[in-house]
Design a protein around this motif. Structure first.
Motif, PDB file in Angstrom:
ATOM      1  N   ALA A   1       0.809  -1.243   0.159  1.00  0.00           N
ATOM      2  CA  ALA A   1      -0.052  -0.155  -0.118  1.00  0.00           C
ATOM      3  C   ALA A   1       0.907   1.269   0.005  1.00  0.00           C
ATOM      4  O   ALA A   1       0.689   2.299  -0.792  1.00  0.00           O
ATOM      5  N   GLU A   2       1.887   1.346   0.607  1.00  0.00           N
ATOM      6  CA  GLU A   2       2.984   2.313   1.026  1.00  0.00           C
ATOM      7  C   GLU A   2       3.432   2.617  -0.449  1.00  0.00           C
ATOM      8  O   GLU A   2       3.610   3.784  -1.003  1.00  0.00           O
ATOM      9  N   ASP A   3       3.634   1.396  -1.200  1.00  0.00           N
ATOM     10  CA  ASP A   3       4.435   1.711  -2.519  1.00  0.00           C
ATOM     11  C   ASP A   3       3.200   1.840  -3.825  1.00  0.00           C
ATOM     12  O   ASP A   3       3.564   1.833  -4.918  1.00  0.00           O
ATOM     13  N   GLU A   4       2.079   1.850  -3.292  1.00  0.00           N
ATOM     14  CA  GLU A   4       0.725   2.104  -4.215  1.00  0.00           C
ATOM     15  C   GLU A   4       0.635   0.868  -5.018  1.00  0.00           C
ATOM     16  O   GLU A   4       0.650   1.261  -6.382  1.00  0.00           O
ATOM     17  N   LEU A   5       1.220  -0.539  -4.651  1.00  0.00           N
ATOM     18  CA  LEU A   5       0.919  -1.631  -5.569  1.00  0.00           C
ATOM     19  C   LEU A   5      -0.309  -2.303  -5.437  1.00  0.00           C
ATOM     20  O   LEU A   5      -0.744  -2.564  -4.037  1.00  0.00           O
ATOM     21  N   ARG A   6      -0.961  -2.790  -6.323  1.00  0.00           N
ATOM     22  CA  ARG A   6      -2.239  -3.812  -6.113  1.00  0.00           C
ATOM     23  C   ARG A   6      -1.463  -5.076  -5.836  1.00  0.00           C
ATOM     24  O   ARG A   6      -0.536  -5.420  -6.589  1.00  0.00           O
ATOM     25  N   THR A   7      -2.088  -5.879  -4.719  1.00  0.00           N
ATOM     26  CA  THR A   7      -1.351  -7.190  -4.546  1.00  0.00           C
ATOM     27  C   THR A   7      -2.198  -8.425  -5.062  1.00  0.00           C
ATOM     28  O   THR A   7      -3.505  -8.430  -5.035  1.00  0.00           O
ATOM     29  N   VAL A   8      -1.279  -9.414  -5.274  1.00  0.00           N
ATOM     30  CA  VAL A   8      -1.810 -10.627  -5.446  1.00  0.00           C
ATOM     31  C   VAL A   8      -1.041 -11.689  -4.781  1.00  0.00           C
ATOM     32  O   VAL A   8       0.217 -11.385  -4.193  1.00  0.00           O
ATOM     33  N   SER A   9      -1.851 -12.578  -4.091  1.00  0.00           N
ATOM     34  CA  SER A   9      -0.902 -13.713  -3.590  1.00  0.00           C
ATOM     35  C   SER A   9      -0.833 -14.836  -4.391  1.00  0.00           C
ATOM     36  O   SER A   9      -1.699 -15.358  -5.066  1.00  0.00           O
ATOM     37  N   LEU A  10       0.415 -15.501  -4.164  1.00  0.00           N
ATOM     38  CA  LEU A  10       0.785 -16.648  -4.748  1.00  0.00           C
ATOM     39  C   LEU A  10       0.967 -17.937  -3.691  1.00  0.00           C
ATOM     40  O   LEU A  10       1.605 -17.637  -2.830  1.00  0.00           O
ATOM     41  N   HIS A  11       0.321 -19.005  -4.085  1.00  0.00           N
ATOM     42  CA  HIS A  11       0.233 -20.215  -3.111  1.00  0.00           C
ATOM     43  C   HIS A  11       1.542 -21.117  -3.888  1.00  0.00           C
ATOM     44  O   HIS A  11       1.805 -21.428  -4.652  1.00  0.00           O
TER      45      HIS A  11
END
Length: 85
Positions: free
Chosen positions: A75-85
């Motif tokens: 969020a600080e870097d303004e990135l949208r996140t995805v999780s990898l499993h």
């Protein structure tokens, strides 16, 4: 009337930079992966659950034992996140 299918074509360079600066991915790290991805990391207890944030291009951004920290950094870097499993 026949419709011709449109095909998007990306160069390898374009594909490698897809999502750069916009998307980050979070994944749990195994102890044996740490040195490869984070060579400057200090000695870490192998029993810890570790989480990492990577840029879309695979650049390591953060290694932590607190999963929430990865989301805060993204969020600080303004990135949208995805999780990898």
């Amino acid at each position: 009337m026949l419709m011709k299918e449109a095909t998007a074509r990306l160069t390898l360079s374009e594909l490698a930079h897809l999502g750069a600066g916009e998307v980050g991915y979070i994944r749990k790290m195994r102890y044996d992966e740490i040195n490869r991805c984070f060579p400057e990391a200090p000695e870490i207890d192998p029993s810890l659950d570790l989480w990492a944030l990577f840029g879309a291009d695979g650049t390591p951004l953060l290694l932590t034992d607190n999963r929430s920290s990865t989301f805060f950094k993204a969020a600080e870097d303004e990135l949208r996140t995805v999780s990898l499993h």
